[in-house]
Design a protein around this motif. Sequence first.
Motif, PDB file in Angstrom:
ATOM      1  N   LEU A  78       0.811  -1.222   0.000  1.00  0.00           N
ATOM      2  CA  LEU A  78       0.000   0.000   0.000  1.00  0.00           C
ATOM      3  C   LEU A  78       0.845   1.272   0.000  1.00  0.00           C
ATOM      4  O   LEU A  78       0.634   2.130  -0.859  1.00  0.00           O
ATOM      5  N   PRO A  79       1.807   1.432   0.897  1.00  0.00           N
ATOM      6  CA  PRO A  79       2.612   2.660   0.809  1.00  0.00           C
ATOM      7  C   PRO A  79       3.445   2.744  -0.471  1.00  0.00           C
ATOM      8  O   PRO A  79       3.662   3.837  -1.000  1.00  0.00           O
ATOM      9  N   ILE A  80       3.856   1.603  -0.992  1.00  0.00           N
ATOM     10  CA  ILE A  80       4.585   1.601  -2.264  1.00  0.00           C
ATOM     11  C   ILE A  80       3.677   2.161  -3.367  1.00  0.00           C
ATOM     12  O   ILE A  80       4.074   3.043  -4.142  1.00  0.00           O
ATOM     13  N   LEU A  81       2.447   1.664  -3.423  1.00  0.00           N
ATOM     14  CA  LEU A  81       1.488   2.121  -4.423  1.00  0.00           C
ATOM     15  C   LEU A  81       1.185   3.606  -4.257  1.00  0.00           C
ATOM     16  O   LEU A  81       1.190   4.372  -5.227  1.00  0.00           O
ATOM     17  N   LEU A  82       0.925   4.033  -3.023  1.00  0.00           N
ATOM     18  CA  LEU A  82       0.593   5.437  -2.784  1.00  0.00           C
ATOM     19  C   LEU A  82       1.743   6.362  -3.161  1.00  0.00           C
ATOM     20  O   LEU A  82       1.516   7.446  -3.714  1.00  0.00           O
ATOM     21  N   ASN A  83       2.963   5.949  -2.892  1.00  0.00           N
ATOM     22  CA  ASN A  83       4.117   6.761  -3.284  1.00  0.00           C
ATOM     23  C   ASN A  83       4.224   6.870  -4.805  1.00  0.00           C
ATOM     24  O   ASN A  83       4.535   7.945  -5.336  1.00  0.00           O
ATOM     25  N   GLU A  84       3.980   5.788  -5.511  1.00  0.00           N
ATOM     26  CA  GLU A  84       4.021   5.817  -6.972  1.00  0.00           C
ATOM     27  C   GLU A  84       2.911   6.710  -7.522  1.00  0.00           C
ATOM     28  O   GLU A  84       3.143   7.498  -8.447  1.00  0.00           O
ATOM     29  N   VAL A  85       1.716   6.586  -6.972  1.00  0.00           N
ATOM     30  CA  VAL A  85       0.593   7.421  -7.404  1.00  0.00           C
ATOM     31  C   VAL A  85       0.939   8.891  -7.191  1.00  0.00           C
ATOM     32  O   VAL A  85       0.730   9.732  -8.072  1.00  0.00           O
ATOM     33  N   LYS A  86       1.474   9.201  -6.035  1.00  0.00           N
ATOM     34  CA  LYS A  86       1.859  10.583  -5.732  1.00  0.00           C
ATOM     35  C   LYS A  86       2.896  11.088  -6.731  1.00  0.00           C
ATOM     36  O   LYS A  86       2.783  12.207  -7.246  1.00  0.00           O
ATOM     37  N   ASP A  87       3.904  10.276  -7.019  1.00  0.00           N
ATOM     38  CA  ASP A  87       4.945  10.674  -7.966  1.00  0.00           C
ATOM     39  C   ASP A  87       4.368  10.938  -9.354  1.00  0.00           C
ATOM     40  O   ASP A  87       4.754  11.899 -10.029  1.00  0.00           O
ATOM     41  N   ILE A  88       3.439  10.107  -9.791  1.00  0.00           N
ATOM     42  CA  ILE A  88       2.841  10.285 -11.113  1.00  0.00           C
ATOM     43  C   ILE A  88       1.984  11.547 -11.134  1.00  0.00           C
ATOM     44  O   ILE A  88       2.069  12.350 -12.069  1.00  0.00           O
ATOM     45  N   ILE A  89       1.160  11.732 -10.099  1.00  0.00           N
ATOM     46  CA  ILE A  89       0.304  12.924 -10.055  1.00  0.00           C
ATOM     47  C   ILE A  89       1.156  14.184 -10.017  1.00  0.00           C
ATOM     48  O   ILE A  89       0.801  15.200 -10.620  1.00  0.00           O
ATOM     49  N   GLN A  90       2.284  14.112  -9.356  1.00  0.00           N
ATOM     50  CA  GLN A  90       3.171  15.270  -9.278  1.00  0.00           C
ATOM     51  C   GLN A  90       3.633  15.706 -10.666  1.00  0.00           C
ATOM     52  O   GLN A  90       3.868  16.881 -10.898  1.00  0.00           O
ATOM     53  N   THR A  91       3.731  14.762 -11.602  1.00  0.00           N
ATOM     54  CA  THR A  91       4.117  15.128 -12.968  1.00  0.00           C
ATOM     55  C   THR A  91       2.949  15.724 -13.739  1.00  0.00           C
ATOM     56  O   THR A  91       3.157  16.345 -14.773  1.00  0.00           O
ATOM     57  N   LEU A  92       1.720  15.548 -13.254  1.00  0.00           N
ATOM     58  CA  LEU A  92       0.539  16.049 -13.951  1.00  0.00           C
ATOM     59  C   LEU A  92       0.154  17.465 -13.535  1.00  0.00           C
ATOM     60  O   LEU A  92      -0.387  18.214 -14.333  1.00  0.00           O
ATOM     61  N   VAL A  93       0.390  17.784 -12.265  1.00  0.00           N
ATOM     62  CA  VAL A  93      -0.076  19.071 -11.744  1.00  0.00           C
ATOM     63  C   VAL A  93       1.011  20.125 -11.876  1.00  0.00           C
ATOM     64  O   VAL A  93       2.204  19.803 -11.829  1.00  0.00           O
ATOM     65  N   PRO A  94       0.609  21.378 -12.043  1.00  0.00           N
ATOM     66  CA  PRO A  94       1.616  22.444 -12.135  1.00  0.00           C
ATOM     67  C   PRO A  94       2.371  22.612 -10.823  1.00  0.00           C
ATOM     68  O   PRO A  94       1.886  22.232  -9.752  1.00  0.00           O
ATOM     69  N   ALA A  95       3.545  23.198 -10.912  1.00  0.00           N
ATOM     70  CA  ALA A  95       4.429  23.354  -9.741  1.00  0.00           C
ATOM     71  C   ALA A  95       3.740  24.068  -8.594  1.00  0.00           C
ATOM     72  O   ALA A  95       3.970  23.741  -7.423  1.00  0.00           O
ATOM     73  N   GLN A  96       2.871  25.043  -8.892  1.00  0.00           N
ATOM     74  CA  GLN A  96       2.222  25.778  -7.808  1.00  0.00           C
ATOM     75  C   GLN A  96       1.255  24.912  -7.000  1.00  0.00           C
ATOM     76  O   GLN A  96       0.884  25.262  -5.891  1.00  0.00           O
ATOM     77  N   ASP A  97       0.876  23.737  -7.520  1.00  0.00           N
ATOM     78  CA  ASP A  97      -0.021  22.835  -6.796  1.00  0.00           C
ATOM     79  C   ASP A  97       0.727  21.748  -6.028  1.00  0.00           C
ATOM     80  O   ASP A  97       0.107  20.927  -5.356  1.00  0.00           O
TER      81      ASP A  97
END
Length: 182
Positions: A78-97
């Motif tokens: 679960l934490p492995i998955l959540l960290n990967e999801v977070k990393d991917i979303i971080q590439t989608l959202v602008p820096a200010q978010d």
Amino acid sequence: MLSELDINKIVLNPTLRHDINYDRLLSFIPKLNCESGRSKQEKVQQFWSGLHHDLTQFVANRKGFLRAHGPNDNDWSLPILLNEVKDIIQTLVPAQDHDMLEEVLDILWLMQQFARGMLDIEKLAGWLSSVLKTHCAPMRDKWVNNMCKELKRGHREKDIDELVAGMTSLLRVLTRRRSNVP
């Protein structure tokens, strides 16, 4: 398996960067009918089975599971998955978010809430749905809605199969390139 989506590996590959920037017809099609493709599929299935097993063990014996893994142990799925999801979303959202993303997807905090049985998965699913609909192509909205429903239903009904299906859907939404990809 998820390491193939590592942004650093993509950024540091000059050939891939060139192809992405200049080849309008570039597409990525997984090779599933070769040995490495079958091996990857097996690893994917093992990961999701492992997540299901971990969640089942957690529900069956929370104290024993936490003794073995701890609420902040990044060695379980679960934490492995959540960290990967977070990393991917971080590439989608602008820096200010990114600050907002860090606050909501604080994996340490989420895992502590999860360990105490206090994680509001429905609220998290709604937030993820909102972020993905804002920052992804509208063609993904149907998939996002499905993911959100699965996570909420799994949480409400305490259905691990449905929770895992929702998390699988979440990762698929984040990694799909076009609508005809299964």
